[in-house]
Design an enzyme around this catalytic site. Structure first.
Site, PDB file in Angstrom:
ATOM      1  N   ILE A 529      -0.394  -1.060   7.301  1.00 25.19           N
ATOM      2  CA  ILE A 529      -1.338  -1.339   6.216  1.00 25.19           C
ATOM      3  C   ILE A 529      -0.886  -2.516   5.359  1.00 25.19           C
ATOM      4  O   ILE A 529      -1.537  -2.869   4.383  1.00 25.19           O
ATOM      5  CB  ILE A 529      -1.527  -0.101   5.317  1.00 25.19           C
ATOM      6  CG1 ILE A 529      -0.168   0.385   4.781  1.00 25.19           C
ATOM      7  CG2 ILE A 529      -2.240   1.007   6.067  1.00 25.19           C
ATOM      8  CD1 ILE A 529      -0.275   1.548   3.807  1.00 25.19           C
ATOM      9  N   GLY A 530       0.239  -3.139   5.730  1.00 23.29           N
ATOM     10  CA  GLY A 530       0.722  -4.286   4.979  1.00 23.29           C
ATOM     11  C   GLY A 530       1.951  -4.869   5.633  1.00 23.29           C
ATOM     12  O   GLY A 530       2.592  -4.239   6.474  1.00 23.29           O
ATOM     13  N   GLY A 533       8.011 -10.091   3.581  1.00 20.92           N
ATOM     14  CA  GLY A 533       9.240 -10.677   4.075  1.00 20.92           C
ATOM     15  C   GLY A 533      10.235  -9.627   4.517  1.00 20.92           C
ATOM     16  O   GLY A 533      11.088  -9.890   5.359  1.00 20.92           O
ATOM     17  N   GLY A 535       9.402  -6.757   6.006  1.00 24.02           N
ATOM     18  CA  GLY A 535       8.921  -6.075   7.203  1.00 24.02           C
ATOM     19  C   GLY A 535       7.539  -5.487   6.977  1.00 24.02           C
ATOM     20  O   GLY A 535       6.772  -5.983   6.149  1.00 24.02           O
ATOM     21  N   LYS A 536       7.214  -4.395   7.668  1.00 24.23           N
ATOM     22  CA  LYS A 536       5.875  -3.820   7.617  1.00 24.23           C
ATOM     23  C   LYS A 536       5.819  -2.560   6.767  1.00 24.23           C
ATOM     24  O   LYS A 536       6.826  -1.883   6.557  1.00 24.23           O
ATOM     25  CB  LYS A 536       5.388  -3.487   9.033  1.00 24.23           C
ATOM     26  CG  LYS A 536       5.096  -4.707   9.888  1.00 24.23           C
ATOM     27  CD  LYS A 536       4.533  -4.292  11.247  1.00 24.23           C
ATOM     28  CE  LYS A 536       4.197  -5.523  12.099  1.00 24.23           C
ATOM     29  NZ  LYS A 536       3.641  -5.151  13.426  1.00 24.23           N
ATOM     30  N   VAL A 537       4.595  -2.250   6.318  1.00 24.56           N
ATOM     31  CA  VAL A 537       4.314  -0.994   5.617  1.00 24.56           C
ATOM     32  C   VAL A 537       3.323  -0.213   6.474  1.00 24.56           C
ATOM     33  O   VAL A 537       2.294  -0.756   6.895  1.00 24.56           O
ATOM     34  CB  VAL A 537       3.720  -1.245   4.219  1.00 24.56           C
ATOM     35  CG1 VAL A 537       3.431   0.084   3.520  1.00 24.56           C
ATOM     36  CG2 VAL A 537       4.661  -2.090   3.363  1.00 24.56           C
ATOM     37  N   LYS A 551       7.807   1.914   4.083  1.00 26.60           N
ATOM     38  CA  LYS A 551       8.206   0.503   4.099  1.00 26.60           C
ATOM     39  C   LYS A 551       9.481   0.383   4.925  1.00 26.60           C
ATOM     40  O   LYS A 551      10.514   0.952   4.585  1.00 26.60           O
ATOM     41  CB  LYS A 551       8.438  -0.010   2.677  1.00 26.60           C
ATOM     42  CG  LYS A 551       8.804  -1.478   2.601  1.00 26.60           C
ATOM     43  CD  LYS A 551       9.139  -1.912   1.160  1.00 26.60           C
ATOM     44  CE  LYS A 551       7.898  -2.005   0.327  1.00 26.60           C
ATOM     45  NZ  LYS A 551       8.179  -2.606  -1.008  1.00 26.60           N
ATOM     46  N   ASP A 647       6.102  -9.993 -11.123  1.00 26.56           N
ATOM     47  CA  ASP A 647       5.146 -10.314 -10.061  1.00 26.56           C
ATOM     48  C   ASP A 647       3.862  -9.495 -10.262  1.00 26.56           C
ATOM     49  O   ASP A 647       3.376  -8.828  -9.342  1.00 26.56           O
ATOM     50  CB  ASP A 647       5.758 -10.032  -8.690  1.00 26.56           C
ATOM     51  CG  ASP A 647       4.997 -10.744  -7.569  1.00 26.56           C
ATOM     52  OD1 ASP A 647       4.222 -11.688  -7.873  1.00 26.56           O
ATOM     53  OD2 ASP A 647       5.170 -10.369  -6.401  1.00 26.56           O
TER      54      ASP A 647
END
Length: 852
Positions: A529-530, A533, A535-537, A551, A647
């Site tokens: 789903i995301g 930098g 890695g993936k979620v 994550k 952020d």
């Protein structure tokens, strides 16, 4: 016939009497005083007659004589005023000059000082104060030091200045028809004055209401305030002496000495048919000022980000009036020269078009701006630069004249700072030797400490690299090396149980890699789903049906590792309903995996634009903003130093199944400044379009940096468009600038999301726009705290709910009632109590899913 002649003579006599009265009254009203101090004769200088202060017909009263001093001919430099600088009145006790018959209204008072050798007195040690009708003009001033300091400033800009005299000019209210100038020497010292000049100002040259830099108009209250002229410049032209300013006999210096980069502006001139845009402006400046100007050197550069800049040293903690003079000398229609005006890094005016303001070419105008200078600032910047909304042919700027006036504060115009005969601050001179000695000692200690630390670190790094190469793949550092050093030692010696206990107490449940693989179907890309930098979620589901977000860091990549570790540290001690919570972790087989609660409705941005999801209502958007504001308020206040997110953006605001907003992604977060600091000095990081410009310029991070980013989020939520869109026209590319320009015109409704049309309370949108505008203030000190933002947003929501009730036929509900019922301190206190409670639970190791 005789009767007719008699009546005619009587009428003629009346006319003569009236004419005589008018002339006499006019002379009384316009009477100037030109005093040559220390002289008993009249002297001609700059085309005017100066009367000696001990002359019998001088129209003034001296309280004490002091004594006269006469300079040698060789010690006086030639100038238009050199004749009146050959003598001086010297005083060792208080000396009062009393002038009667001063014009009603106001007058310019100029005090002339030109030090020379005085028998039995050292002018380098002179120190005295000056008052005018009780208003302090100068305090313990040393004239020689002031002159030397001015020369130093000009020499630092590359100009050889050898000034030998000083003129202090003040504009004073004189409603009592009497002016008393008091010269008071410091105890054990003496003072002197060469000449005094009093010129009545019969015309009104200042307006009572002027625009405040970065804000609305303010009332100056000039009837009870004195004014000191700090600078008066003929920009782009030669020096103008008193004889060239016949109404008020002012001196206009050249501007090149004060330019930061002199060749950033070129001189232009046009003396044909110059007039005033308004006849009432004639006393403001002579036409000679408007015949010359300075324009930008090169307007065809690709990046239109350079400015013409002037830098001035001013006295801190005073209010200033900046007057800029303009006259369009070249272009002959509108929209050909458009620029911005900046004062002390704040926008004073945007889209400024001289031709449009003046109503034509060769017409002189002026603009006044009010700027309060803080106690920590002694520099005032004036900058003219391109307006990004203008086309290539309209990015030039022009300035003809510049004046800076200091306004009195609590009956005082004096700033106490002494300069030695070389122009240096006395306190600086005394401390210089001390600091050199202390600095040398500290430098020696630091160097020794650095060498010892370097040797120890090199040895430790070599040992750690040796251990890592034996047990871990290249580029990967397992979690236990960063959670706790003692834990690492325990694991290195077989004590993994201690690691599990510590991690469970701070980071929730420890998952096995088998559980993670089962929950994500062996990291199926279809469940991703995301990606970032790190890695993936993935979206995952536990055996009990609980949905989670996982994550997973990429083992062989260093990208995002520091941010990933920061997020671990932050989330291990943060617990709040409006922060995405950490459920657990997994560190088996050199994996670094964090497990979060699953946010079913994804990012706030995905519900605003760029997807096929149904648009959010105005109430839902307000609630999302309020929720994220609560999360940020907790970050800023929930611990001793607070935490700065760094952020803040709509992709980092997530929505759960009930559209409750929660802040996420703490990889760039920083602990706030300690009690004795105002900011955190750090490299600039964040997302383009949301980045605080003050943080970008100074690399000084504060909580107000988050407030700026949140202001961009507020405009993004109501406009439903990307914060940076290069495909749009130039003035619309940056959402913050574009929306702010509409908001300042109080026309935000013109650019809001069309899906909101007719479905929002106009009053709530108005208040919403106002708080968003405050968040985007140029300087952090002018932005509200996040708690204030939260209060205003809750008030906006109440206004909208009241409007909804009215639309549905329920009892009407006014804004005043909404304000009375607005959350004020009770809401923030409740929020604070909730934060404190959740912080305590965090410290005892409770996880969010247990808390809720």
């Amino acid at each position: 016939m005789s009767k007719l002649r008699k009546k005619f003579l009587e009428l003629l006599l009346c006319v003569l009497i009236i004419f005589t009265c008018v002339v006499v009254y006019g002379e009384a009203q316009s009477k100037s005083f030109l005093v040559d101090c220390g002289s008993n004769t009249s002297t001609k200088a700059d085309g005017r007659i100066w009367v000696g202060d001990s002359s019998p017909n001088n129209s003034l009263t001296l309280s004490s004589v002091g004594f006269d001093a006469i300079a040698s001919t060789t010690s006086i430099k030639s100038s238009v005023l050199s004749e009146i600088y050959k003598s001086a009145r010297v005083f060792e006790t208080t000396l009062n000059y009393t002038f009667d018959g001063i014009a009603q209204g106001s007058c310019f008072v100029r005090l002339h000082f030109s030090p020379f050798a005085i028998e039995n007195h050292n002018v380098n040690e002179s120190s005295f104060s000056v008052f005018a009708n009780g208003l302090r003009l100068m305090r313990n001033i040393n004239i020689q030091g002031e002159i030397a300091h001015k020369n130093l400033i000009l020499q630092s800009s590359g100009h050889n200045s050898t000034a030998s005299s000083l003129v202090k000019e003040f504009l004073l209210p004189t409603g009592l028809e009497k002016l008393v100038l008091s010269f008071i020497p410091e105890e054990g010292s003496f003072g002197f004055v060469n000449a005094i000049e009093i010129v009545p100002v019969l015309d009104k040259i200042f307006k009572e209401s002027v625009a405040k830099v970065g804000g609305s108009e303010v009332e100056l209250g000039l009837k009870g305030r004195g004014i000191e002229t700090m600078y008066r410049l003929n920009v782009g032209g030669p020096k103008l002496g008193p004889s060239q300013d016949l109404k008020l006999y002012r001196t206009w210096e050249t501007d090149s000495s004060y330019m930061v980069i002199e060749n950033a502006g070129v001189e232009v001139k046009n003396s044909s048919n110059i007039t005033y845009a308004s006849a009432n402006d004639s006393p403001v400046a002579p036409l000679l000022v408007y015949e010359t100007a300075r324009t930008m050197s090169n307007t065809e550069v690709l990046e239109k980000r350079f400015n013409i800049s002037w830098k001035f040293e001013v006295d801190p903690n005073f209010d200033y009036l900046v007057r800029l003079h303009f006259c369009e000398l070249v272009v002959d229609k509108q929209n050909q020269r458009i620029f911005r005006i900046y004062i002390n890094n704040q926008t004073a005016a945007g889209n400024f078009d001289i031709y449009a303001h003046a109503g034509g070419k060769n017409k002189g105008i002026y603009q006044d701006y009010f700027d309060p200078v803080s106690s920590k600032n002694d520099i005032l910047w004036i900058q003219l630069g391109p307006d990004t909304s203008a086309g290539a042919s309209g990015t030039d700027a022009l300035l003809s004249g510049l004046e800076i006036f200091k306004l009195s504060k609590d009956g005082n115009l004096a700033h106490f700072i002494k300069f030695d005969p070389n122009g240096h601050s006395v306190s600086d001179s005394k401390m210089r030797i001390i600091w050199i000695s202390v600095g040398a000692g500290i430098a020696t200690i630091i160097l020794f400490t650095f060498l010892v630390t370097l040797v120890v670190c090199l040895c430790k790094i070599r040992r750690n690299k040796s251990d890592d190469s034996k047990s871990n793949p290249p580029g990967w550092r397992p979690l236990f090396l960063h959670v706790n050093n003692s834990t690492a030692n325990a694991k290195a010696t077989g004590g993994s149980l201690r690691l599990n206990t510590l991690a469970a107490s701070t980071m929730g449940r420890k998952f096995t890699l088998a559980e993670i693989r089962a929950a994500t179907k062996n990291f199926d890309d279809g469940l991703a789903i995301g990606i970032g930098g790190f890695g993936k979620v993935y979206r995952g589901e536990l055996e009990d049906g609980t949905l989670i977000a996982i994550k997973r860091a990429t083992p062989h990549s260093q990208q995002g590792l520091a941010e990933f570790e920061t997020e671990i540290v932050m989330l291990s001690r943060l617990r709040h309903r409006h922060l995405v919570s950490l459920i657990g972790f997994c560190d088996e087989h050199n994996e670094m995996i964090l497990v979060y609660e699953y946010m079913a409705n994804g990012t706030l941005r995905s519900h605003l634009f760029g997807s096929n999801l149904p648009p959010l209502s105005w109430k839902q958007r307000l609630e999302a903003c309020i929720g994220s504001a609560r999360g940020l308020h907790y970050l800023h206040t929930g611990s001793e130093r607070g935490i700065i997110h760094r952020d803040v953006k709509t992709t980092n605001i997530l929505l759960d199944e009930n559209f409750v907003a929660k802040m996420s992604d703490f990889g760039l977060s920083k602990a706030g400044p300690s009690m004795d600091h105002t900011h955190v000095s750090t490299a600039v990081k964040g997302s383009f379009g949301y980045l605080d410009p003050e943080y970008f310029r100074r690399q000084q991070l504060t909580e107000k940096s988050d407030v700026y980013s949140f202001g961009v989020v507020l405009f993004e939520a109501v406009c439903a468009r990307a914060v940076i869109n290069p495909t749009l026209p130039k003035d619309q590319i940056n959402l913050a600038e574009w929306a702010l320009s509409w908001q300042k015109q109080r026309s935000l409704e013109s650019i809001i999301d069309p899906n909101l049309k007719g479905n929002y309370s106009p009053e709530s949108l108005e208040k919403y726009g106002e708080i968003a505008e405050k968040c985007l203030a140029d300087e952090g000190k002018n932005r509200p705290m996040m708690g204030e933002v939260l209060w205003h947003l809750e008030y906006v929501l109440q206004l909208h709910e009241a409007w909804l009730r009215k639309q549905n036929g329920e009892n009407s509900f006014s804004s005043s009632q909404a304000l009375e019922e607005a959350p004020e301190s009770s809401s923030l206190q409740a929020c604070s109590n909730q934060d404190s409670s959740e912080m305590e639970k965090s410290q005892t190791g409770s996880t969010l899913h247990n808390m809720e």
